[in-house]
Design an enzyme around this catalytic site. Structure first.
Site, PDB file in Angstrom:
ATOM      1  CB  SER A  48       1.018  -6.316  -5.810  1.00 20.14           C
ATOM      2  OG  SER A  48       0.472  -7.063  -7.058  1.00 20.14           O
TER       3      SER A  48
ATOM      4  CD  GLN B 204      -3.044  -0.935   0.059  1.00 26.11           C
ATOM      5  OE1 GLN B 204      -2.934   0.084  -0.549  1.00 26.11           O
ATOM      6  NE2 GLN B 204      -3.826  -2.032  -0.134  1.00 26.11           N
TER       7      GLN B 204
ATOM      8  CB  CYS C 121      -6.877 -10.572   1.038  1.00 22.28           C
ATOM      9  SG  CYS C 121      -6.267 -10.261  -0.663  1.00 22.28           S
TER      10      CYS C 121
ATOM     11  CB  THR D  71       8.336 -19.455 -18.027  1.00 25.03           C
ATOM     12  OG1 THR D  71       8.707 -21.020 -18.327  1.00 25.03           O
ATOM     13  CG2 THR D  71       8.749 -18.948 -19.331  1.00 25.03           C
TER      14      THR D  71
ATOM     15  CG  HIS E 142      -3.207  -5.662  -8.051  1.00 28.90           C
ATOM     16  ND1 HIS E 142      -4.198  -5.303  -7.441  1.00 28.90           N
ATOM     17  CD2 HIS E 142      -2.472  -6.374  -7.167  1.00 28.90           C
ATOM     18  CE1 HIS E 142      -4.166  -6.162  -6.306  1.00 28.90           C
ATOM     19  NE2 HIS E 142      -3.169  -6.781  -6.220  1.00 28.90           N
TER      20      HIS E 142
END
Length: 374
Positions: free
Chosen positions: A195, A177, A319, A233, A197
């Protein structure tokens, strides 16, 4: 539509999406030895160099993951397994994300112990109590930079400088955040999670910054990747888009912060006028998050009432388990009624005053209806 749930996730910006689409033309596996593989590898290395430059870390310290939850698990489990002979004591706070408590609970079932450091009246770590909790057995301190529900900003640099005095103890911070919103010096933090997003990047790509002097045990084994710490990968388009999203987020960041702060103060001034509204976020919180409680009204009831007007907020962290009281609000306020009735309004640099005015207009209607005010 009025979207006020930016702390849960953000819309992917057009520029980031454009980078993703262009990078998708690099079809070679970056681990392949042929020309197409080398082209993908070079793009990934350029992206990694840019991320490292923006965060003032080394390219070798950047580990790509699927997101902050994986980064947090990798940091906590990875450190504790690698250095288990040094100690099995962890310190954290009562304001962490569930992806911190999850791996810690796993470790508790495997012989580790954990203490929660005390917080001051603003929800910040009590430095003296942190000193008291550290023992020769302490291997890890994990403290988020910004709480996802209330927005409390922790004194990360001060904590980091303190922990430098304890060479057996590592410092991890979940900065999900914080990155892209506030500027934090990473020099005194050993491991950092975030992250894409959360700052207008694409879902499915995150980072764990792991300082070079530290080793960790991977939680995903088998196969070559960009580092030895996370197999799989490498996704060239996601990595390139992450670098673009981070660059855009940090560009002119001080001005963006000031604009968000103005919007936060404006919104708070409007909401404070309601008798049954209690403001949970305080002056030590980042302005991007405004947590309030509407006494006597269930959070999900207000959420769905606003949804009827195409307005979107959140109850707890996206979450978190639903239909439960907010542990963060309870820890900060000590008030069970506020913890059972809290909602989170999260804004961003693209939120407008006109959107907030429309939100207040609809909030007023919902508030009067749900609190039975005539």
């Amino acid at each position: 539509m009025i979207y006020l749930d930016y702390s849960a996730t953000t819309k992917t910006s057009d520029e980031v999406l454009d980078t993703f689409c262009k990078a998708s033309s690099f079809i070679g596996n970056p681990n392949s030895l042929h020309k197409l593989g080398l082209e993908s590898k070079n793009l990934i290395e350029a992206s990694t160099n840019k991320i490292a430059e923006l965060l003032n870390v080394k390219p070798s310290e950047v580990i790509y993951t699927s997101g902050s939850s994986e980064s947090n698990n990798l940091a906590i489990k990875g450190i504790c397994d690698k250095y288990k002979n040094r100690g099995k004591h962890i310190i954290t706070t009562s304001l962490e994300h569930s992806s911190i408590y999850g791996p810690i609970n796993y470790l508790l079932d495997n012989g580790y112990s954990c203490d929660f450091v005390k917080l001051d009246e603003f929800g910040r770590v009590d430095i003296e109590d942190l000193k008291r909790l550290i023992t020769d057995d302490t291997i890890l301190v994990s403290i988020n930079a910004v709480n996802s529900e209330i927005g409390v900003l922790q004194p990360i640099d001060e904590i980091g400088r303190l922990l430098k005095k304890y060479p057996k103890c590592f410092f991890h911070s979940d900065m999900t955040q914080a990155i892209g919103k506030v500027n934090i010096d990473l020099s005194n933090v050993d491991l950092v999670s975030f992250s894409a997003h959360k700052f207008f990047g694409i879902k499915g790509i995150g980072v764990l910054i792991k300082k070079d002097k530290i080793d960790i045990t991977p939680i995903i084994h088998g196969g070559k990747s960009t580092t030895i710490y996370r197999s799989g990968t490498p996704c060239t388009p996601l990595i390139a888009s992450l670098a673009k999203a981070l660059r855009l987020a940090l560009f002119n960041s001080s001005s963006k912060y000031d604009e968000v702060l103005k919007l936060n103060k404006y919104l708070k001034s409007k909401l404070e006028k309601y008798d049954k509204v209690k403001i949970n976020s305080n002056d030590k919180c980042i302005p991007h998050i405004l947590n309030i409680s509407i006494l006597g009204v269930k959070p999900e009831t207000m959420l769905h009432a606003l949804e009827e007007y195409d307005i979107y907020i959140s109850t707890q962290s996206a979450c978190s388990n639903t239909n439960t009281k907010s542990k963060a609000v309870l820890a900060l306020t000590g008030d069970i009624k506020r913890a059972e009735s809290s909602i989170r309004i999260s804004i961003s640099s693209i939120t407008t005053k006109e959107e907030l005015d429309e939100f207040i207009k609809c909030f007023d209607i919902c508030y009067n209806k749900l609190t039975n005010i005539r």
